[in-house]
Scaffold this active site. Sequence first.
Site, PDB file in Angstrom:
ATOM      1  CG  HIS A   1      -3.978   0.558   4.623  1.00  0.00           C
ATOM      2  ND1 HIS A   1      -3.519  -0.164   3.543  1.00  0.00           N
ATOM      3  CD2 HIS A   1      -4.984   1.346   4.150  1.00  0.00           C
ATOM      4  CE1 HIS A   1      -4.222   0.168   2.467  1.00  0.00           C
ATOM      5  NE2 HIS A   1      -5.112   1.088   2.802  1.00  0.00           N
TER       6      HIS A   1
ATOM      7  CB  CYS B   1      -0.928  -0.004   1.210  1.00  0.00           C
ATOM      8  SG  CYS B   1      -0.082  -0.266   2.780  1.00  0.00           S
TER       9      CYS B   1
END
Length: 1361
Positions: free
Chosen positions: A477, A174
Amino acid sequence: MNSFVVMIQNAAEEPRVLCIIQDTTSAKTVNERLTLNLPASTTLSKLYEDVAHKAGYVNGTFDLAWGNTPEMAPLDHSSEMFLSDSGFEPGGKRNFLQLTDKDGEQPQVTSDESATADSSGLDDSSQERFIGPLPRDGTAGCSGDYSSPSYSYSSILNKSETGYVGLVNQAMTCYLNSLLQTLFMTPEFRNALYNWEFEESEEDPVTSIPYQLQRLFVLLQTSKKRAIETTDVTRSFGWDSSEAWQQHDVQELCRVMFDALEQKWKQTEQADLINQLYQGKLKDYVRCLECGYESWRIDTYLDIPLVIRPFGASQAYGSVEEALQAFIQPETLDGPNQYFCERCKKKCDARKGLRFLHFPYLLTLQLKRFDFDYTTMHRIKLNDRMTFPDELDMSPFIDVEDEKSPQTESCTDSGAENEGSCHSDQMSNDFSTDDCVDEGICLDSTSSTERVLKPKSLLTFELFSVMVHSGSAAGGHYYACIKSFSDGQWYSFNDQHVSKITQDDIRKTYGGSSGSRGYYSSAFASSTNAYMLIYRLKDPSRNAKYLAAEDFPEHIKSLVQKEKESEEQEKRQREIERNTCKIKLFCMHPVKMMMESKLEVHKDKTLREATEMAFKLMELEGVVSLDCCRLVKYDEFHEYLERSYEGEEDTPMGLLLGGVKSSYMFDLLLETRRPEQVFQPYKPGEVMVKVHVVDLKSETIASPISVRAYLNQTITEFKQLIAQATGLSAETMRVVLERCYNDLRLLYVPNKTLKAEGFFRSNKVFVESSESTDHQVAFTDSLLWKLLDRHGNTIRLLVLLPEQSPGTLANRTLCQKVGGDSDVPFDGSKGNRKSVEAILEESTEKLKNLSLQQQQQQQQQQQGSSTSDSQKSSDTSDFEHIESPTQEADSNSSLCVAADNRELENRIRAGGSSGASSDPENHFACEERSDSEVNNDRSTSSVDSDILSSSHSSDTLCNADSGPIQLANGLDSHSITSSRRSKAHEGKKETWDTAEEDSGTDSEYDDNGKSKAEAQYLYFRTEPCSQDDSTWDAQKCLVVHVDKRITLAAFKQNLEPYVGVTSTQFKVFRVYANNQEFESVRLNETLSSFSDDNKITIRLGRALKKGEYRVKVYQLLVNETEPCKFLVDTVFAKGMTVRQSKEELLPQLKEHCKLDLSIDRVRLRKKTWKNPGTVFLDYHVYEEDISISSNWEVFLEVLNEPEKMKSMSQLAVLTRRWSPATMKLGPFQEVILESSSVEELKEKLSEISDIPLENLEFAKGRGTFPCDISVLEIHQDLDWNPKVSTLNVWPLYICDDGAVVFYRNSTEEPMELSEDERNELMKKESSRLLKTGHRVSYSPRKEKALKIYLDGGPAKDPGQD
């Protein structure tokens, strides 16, 4: 309108319904889920529209059904009922639905590829397709959907609506996706990348980073997919799949990627692109406060790291402006930190700080949210609130007068040595200066003075990218919020999801909580906050726009066309996949028997075409003709032919199979016939019956005949059906149904239906029709029942017999004469043995005058019950060839063999408990040791099991898979694989009796000397082994058909004529996978754990008697690198003294290990894994003083002097001296203590070391023997000189022999080591400890460095495996 009469004013107040839809229409989509988060007021028709839009199907070509009850009718397409009124549960509860075919037809795909979810960008089946607001935690907010009163079905828009494509997260990439989307949305970077042209002749496109970025950007701009892969980009980085599972810092990636691009772009127009866009300048200065003299240097930077919370402060900075001000705030050097002024020639107070000289066109700010907590000694994340403006004015932070100062006399341009990193106290340890590359300084055409004097309005920067981190310092994330310069709209780029967001969502990334900013405020704050900010200078003359497709350079237009064609090809391939039926295919091949494959056929192909494809797939060409083949519906689990497809040869397969599905509840069978045969039609609703005809006279069971019946047929009708198929008489017919294993049911009620009797899809029956009186007796007393019972319990074993050994010639001859009535002499010099065929012929000749009735009478006399002495037949599938004239004699062989063997055993037992009998036993013992030494196996276990219980070491298996090993008896050990296994035994759970785990082995004889096998005469029959049956030599192999209810003792006695010695003189080894062998020793256990075609090896050697234990002897070598060395296998007996066991052991050690030892210079001691324990004294008795168990292990230790241990009150301690001055450990020395006194231990240590008693310190070793520890740790890590007076208390707990004690001289100082010497010693110690298998000092898992390899991949370390 029920509960929805009242208009809902705000969509946020309306309850929502979470729908999770599984697409079961194709194999590609079955593992994907579409997730919709819809208002409860959505209608069913609207639901169908949304699903069609999201899945890429034409509305009306599919059905939606409830997932938990798919048999219910599908939801109504045209219904205007609300979801809340249609059984859907609102409020976060999951409503599972299945997307299915409509009327057996595959859903139609929309022509617009952008609407399809089945794209290569979502090849990872675990990814979900999401409709509705994303969860707030860890994702961008989507408040626009909540605040809008008008219903919008999605905030995650398709590409056709947002205009942007997502990136697939490979696993933990990510951070990479966020940076790539930011670079793509930067017009100046994207346009410059497009202007660069790749020369394929100069570089491999796979490893070219700029080319793969160019391809990715082209796909992001022109692809119709929802998301695309980044694997080609990461492959150009030189990364393998493991890198996808490493999460890195996005700022670190930015640095490394820019460096890699600069290297790749050398000698091109883009060589200075990174510097022109991202590089700025600052001055690092120190100014004397007395004379004004200033020393300074110029640094370049690519980003500005901003401290969130100053070191030691309780409050964080509130805004980016405040943090920037702190960044350039000078500090005063006074007191002990005074600065030596070159002009004053003395130490003076001074001011040290940073000044910005030039800001880059693209300004990158890193918010330093990751810090180190010195209280907990852990990395932490600071979630404090820090605001940042949409437009940032940087003019207050630049010093216009700076470069015109007359006192600026000492300067250095350090751009070349600092890789663009800023250096201040606030930024220490942020950027590594190792392996730096000269990135140069800004090469603008205007001079630095002109840049500094630019008007204030030209120092206004516009925010366009916020990279957000959600999570903790341990992981989390990343996603990016980016503003498009085309329309000024903010978007959330969250991996494959792209959605519109608002300024409110940007403000939510400030971090923090609504409360005051106290010291612990970040612990309670949201973990989702901005981590990197990118601003662009507002300068109309320089601000670029994105290149439109028509303005692309020619090489980019070619690339676009190439990618478009590739995408179209991919789309066509997906379309084919979507319409391909994939079903399991079986075929009873005339040559290769049952074959299995997968038939992949397009749904529009006809049954005739599919049959031809299956014909080729199963390689039947040249074996049978295509006309003799047909496809039928088949259930492989039940071996049931469900139906045939007469007259449907031209029907499409999609219609025939019920549509294209990911999996089918049935299979297909390619059935074959001979040219003269006719295919039998199979109608739906019929049941399959396999009929076995039983012949009572020959006691055989024929191979099955397949008959199809109906469940509503009566038993009378069923008998007539069987009579037609078999030619038997229906009037005298007896039908027995085997409902499950060993469950036999006689079908005797004429009007009862097959369904009532328990028939199912596939059934197995036995029929008998004769004029005998057997049908007049009770079924369980009949011969038919006995035959069937024997048939169900008989297994087929492959037994490998041993070569004859010269020392056992007399025994073998004697046994054969008694058991086989053979007077053929043996040639002892050659050691040859009669063939298996000869033994079989002779042993059966003697039995021909016996009848089955006589044997039954003897059994009934012995047991008083006919049910326990059943005769077992072999399984039909294995023994269709058994019908022979000698079968009756063979079936009676067990009686004679048992009787003859008992006679033989009595003669041997009477013949001598001394003299003659001792030699063969000793010989066998020696031979057995040789077997164990060669194989180095653990030959005994208390449990003979396929799956070893956790209480038994895995070392009990002998591994002979490294190639053929010449065994002591002359056999070769080969890799053996089991070729067949009876269907009747598949899936059965085997159980094991472990009740007598540590009681040695059972005796074959009871207290009266009678053989325990005398009580039962279960079925035992042998035949020669054909070459096809085994990988073993057929001359040495015997096929045994035996009732698995027979005990191991009886089984061994029945084998005596074929082995040539009594059952006490050979051992039975069960052969497992990979040629692993395990001795079966529990004589009272049955063979129930065995199954068809299990392999058994017979080895000559004395089997264990009652009270005997197999023992493995290891040598203890305390001062060797490997202190535990296997010597031999031996046998210890209950009641034997330790000295007696040593007397028996020493000759074996001399013969097999070439160890000539004196009995007074060896000791035996307890072995617990590798730890030496209690010393066994000569007068100790096994099972009385020393507990002994099956598969026991013991240490043998060679002494340098006679044994000093005379009493159990003594304590043997292993000691080792540590010398800090030389950083070395001495050898082990044993110390014998008379008591557990610490004072006595110190006195003994003082005697052997000459260390004064008052200076002697000791510590107990840790872990398993030899308690290895690094010499760099031993001095401070052990608990030296514990304050206790006895050894058997905490923290020592030395209560048994074998404890390890280190000692040292407290006055001896440790050696002084330089850093290089310490590092070298650390490497040596790590290597030593790894080799010995002991621990290296603990260190937490190191993070893998982020690297981009310019040569296509990391260099392989030749030292690595």
